[in-house]
Write a protein that holds these residues in place. Structure first.
Motif, PDB file in Angstrom:
ATOM      1  N   ILE A  70       0.751  -1.177  -0.015  1.00  0.00           N
ATOM      2  CA  ILE A  70      -0.013   0.016   0.048  1.00  0.00           C
ATOM      3  C   ILE A  70       1.092   1.219  -0.118  1.00  0.00           C
ATOM      4  O   ILE A  70       0.592   2.141  -0.577  1.00  0.00           O
ATOM      5  CB  ILE A  70      -0.906   0.115   1.153  1.00  0.00           C
ATOM      6  CG1 ILE A  70      -1.704  -1.252   1.184  1.00  0.00           C
ATOM      7  CG2 ILE A  70      -1.658   1.453   1.233  1.00  0.00           C
ATOM      8  CD1 ILE A  70      -2.627  -1.154   2.419  1.00  0.00           C
TER       9      ILE A  70
ATOM     10  N   LEU B  98       1.027   4.319  -2.880  1.00  0.00           N
ATOM     11  CA  LEU B  98       0.749   5.578  -2.212  1.00  0.00           C
ATOM     12  C   LEU B  98       1.689   6.701  -2.617  1.00  0.00           C
ATOM     13  O   LEU B  98       1.472   7.949  -2.835  1.00  0.00           O
ATOM     14  CB  LEU B  98       0.111   5.744  -0.682  1.00  0.00           C
ATOM     15  CG  LEU B  98      -1.122   4.821  -0.356  1.00  0.00           C
ATOM     16  CD1 LEU B  98      -1.343   4.999   1.029  1.00  0.00           C
ATOM     17  CD2 LEU B  98      -2.322   5.396  -1.111  1.00  0.00           C
TER      18      LEU B  98
ATOM     19  N   PHE C  96      -6.363   1.918  -4.947  1.00  0.00           N
ATOM     20  CA  PHE C  96      -5.093   2.352  -4.552  1.00  0.00           C
ATOM     21  C   PHE C  96      -4.156   2.171  -5.836  1.00  0.00           C
ATOM     22  O   PHE C  96      -3.170   2.780  -6.141  1.00  0.00           O
ATOM     23  CB  PHE C  96      -4.497   1.236  -3.516  1.00  0.00           C
ATOM     24  CG  PHE C  96      -5.306   1.419  -1.986  1.00  0.00           C
ATOM     25  CD1 PHE C  96      -5.532   2.609  -1.533  1.00  0.00           C
ATOM     26  CD2 PHE C  96      -5.639   0.403  -1.313  1.00  0.00           C
ATOM     27  CE1 PHE C  96      -6.027   2.878  -0.441  1.00  0.00           C
ATOM     28  CE2 PHE C  96      -6.037   0.498  -0.061  1.00  0.00           C
ATOM     29  CZ  PHE C  96      -6.255   1.890   0.306  1.00  0.00           C
TER      30      PHE C  96
ATOM     31  N   GLY D 238      -5.855   4.803   2.854  1.00  0.00           N
ATOM     32  CA  GLY D 238      -4.595   3.987   2.791  1.00  0.00           C
ATOM     33  C   GLY D 238      -3.724   3.893   3.928  1.00  0.00           C
ATOM     34  O   GLY D 238      -3.275   3.068   4.828  1.00  0.00           O
TER      35      GLY D 238
END
Length: 315
Positions: free
Chosen positions: A65, A69, A199, A223
């Motif tokens: 994640i 990001l 995402f 996230g």
């Protein structure tokens, strides 16, 4: 390796983790175990194996994640100050609320981890995005600053030994009744799967996400919240596990691509496999004594991390 092969390997390592240890539990005498062997199996071996599977998958998914990001392959909770911020939060609880329950400690660690990660994300806005090494390097420096602050106050309140022993990645103390908080990460993994497409889009950049109708800032904060909460829970229950959130998502990405929804399960399985293998190795390398699994993961992970950096540089 094919996907089915990964699941078979995971199953084999789970069985190996259950039956490797100081107390001999024989697989061939499955229905002839005495009361002591059954106690060891149900009290320590099964909880330890379950916690290894959950922690390995959670740390790997958190790293995945973070990499989407930040649009950087070398960012993870351990290289973005998330873990160090959570450690500072735990120290605050140990100083001001020494008798606080576990849920309260987890909540404070989550707040500090989330705040520290937000500061890191803010710092990345002033860094060149094309330099893949600079951002995690700044993250490591930022984490070291927070860790130094935590260590300073730990010295002041004579809590260095307590904090170091508690937060060192080690599964030897996992027992029935003191690891169940890790189950909290399972719904977080399910939520991550549901938001995997978003995402992935956010990982393509703010302009792309906005053009596709997504609120870039909101998805990013969501996230980061998942990562902070997952990291805080794992840190409190089993300690800090370095490099895992960096190397596993990178290895999976090299083989299966960058679409998060397609690689989420493989990343989770890969993290569990790596952590299980390291833990088994930690148990047998100086048997009957045991090396903290964070040491084994740190040694193997550092070599793999260097190899990934060299590969990225020559690519």
């Amino acid at each position: 390796m094919k996907k089915i092969g990964l699941f078979v390997l995971l199953l084999l390592l789970i069985v190996l983790s259950i039956f490797v240890g100081v107390k001999d539990i024989s697989l061939t005498q499955l229905f002839q175990w005495d009361s002591q062997q059954q106690l060891v199996l149900l009290t320590t071996r099964l909880p330890r194996t379950i916690s290894l599977v959950i922690a390995g998958s959670t740390i790997s998914i958190s790293g995945l994640i973070m990499q989407h990001l930040t649009q950087n392959k070398f960012v993870s909770p351990s290289t973005a100050g998330t873990m160090d911020s959570a450690r500072l939060g735990i120290l605050v609880v140990m100083i001001f609320f020494p008798s606080a329950p576990l849920l309260f400690r987890s909540f404070i660690a989550f707040l500090f981890a989330f705040g520290g990660t937000l500061i890191f994300i803010y710092l990345t806005r002033f860094l060149p995005a094309k330099n893949q090494v600079m951002i995690p390097l700044i993250g490591v420096m930022f984490g070291n600053i927070i860790g130094s602050v935590a260590t300073f106050f730990a010295y002041q309140f004579q809590l260095v030994q307590n904090m170091s022993s508690w937060l060192q990645g080690n599964f030897s103390t996992v027992m029935k009744g003191n690891y169940e908080l890790l189950y909290l990460t399972i719904p977080l993994l399910i939520i991550t799967y549901l938001f995997a497409y978003r995402f992935t889009v956010v990982g393509m950049g703010e302009d792309m996400a906005t053009n596709l109708g997504l609120n870039y800032q909101r998805i990013q904060l969501f996230g980061l919240g998942i990562v902070a909460l997952s990291s805080a829970v794992v840190l409190i229950m089993v300690g800090n596990i370095p490099f895992l959130g960096v190397i596993v998502p990178n290895l999976v990405s090299m083989r299966y691509g960058d679409h998060m929804k397609n690689t989420l399960a493989i990343t989770a399985v890969g993290g569990s496999i790596f952590l299980l293998a390291c833990d088994v190795l930690a148990r047998v390398v100086i048997a009957p004594y045991e090396v903290p699994v964070s040491v084994v993961v740190g040694v193997l992970g550092s070599f793999i991390f260097i190899a990934l950096l060299m590969r990225r540089k020559t690519a």
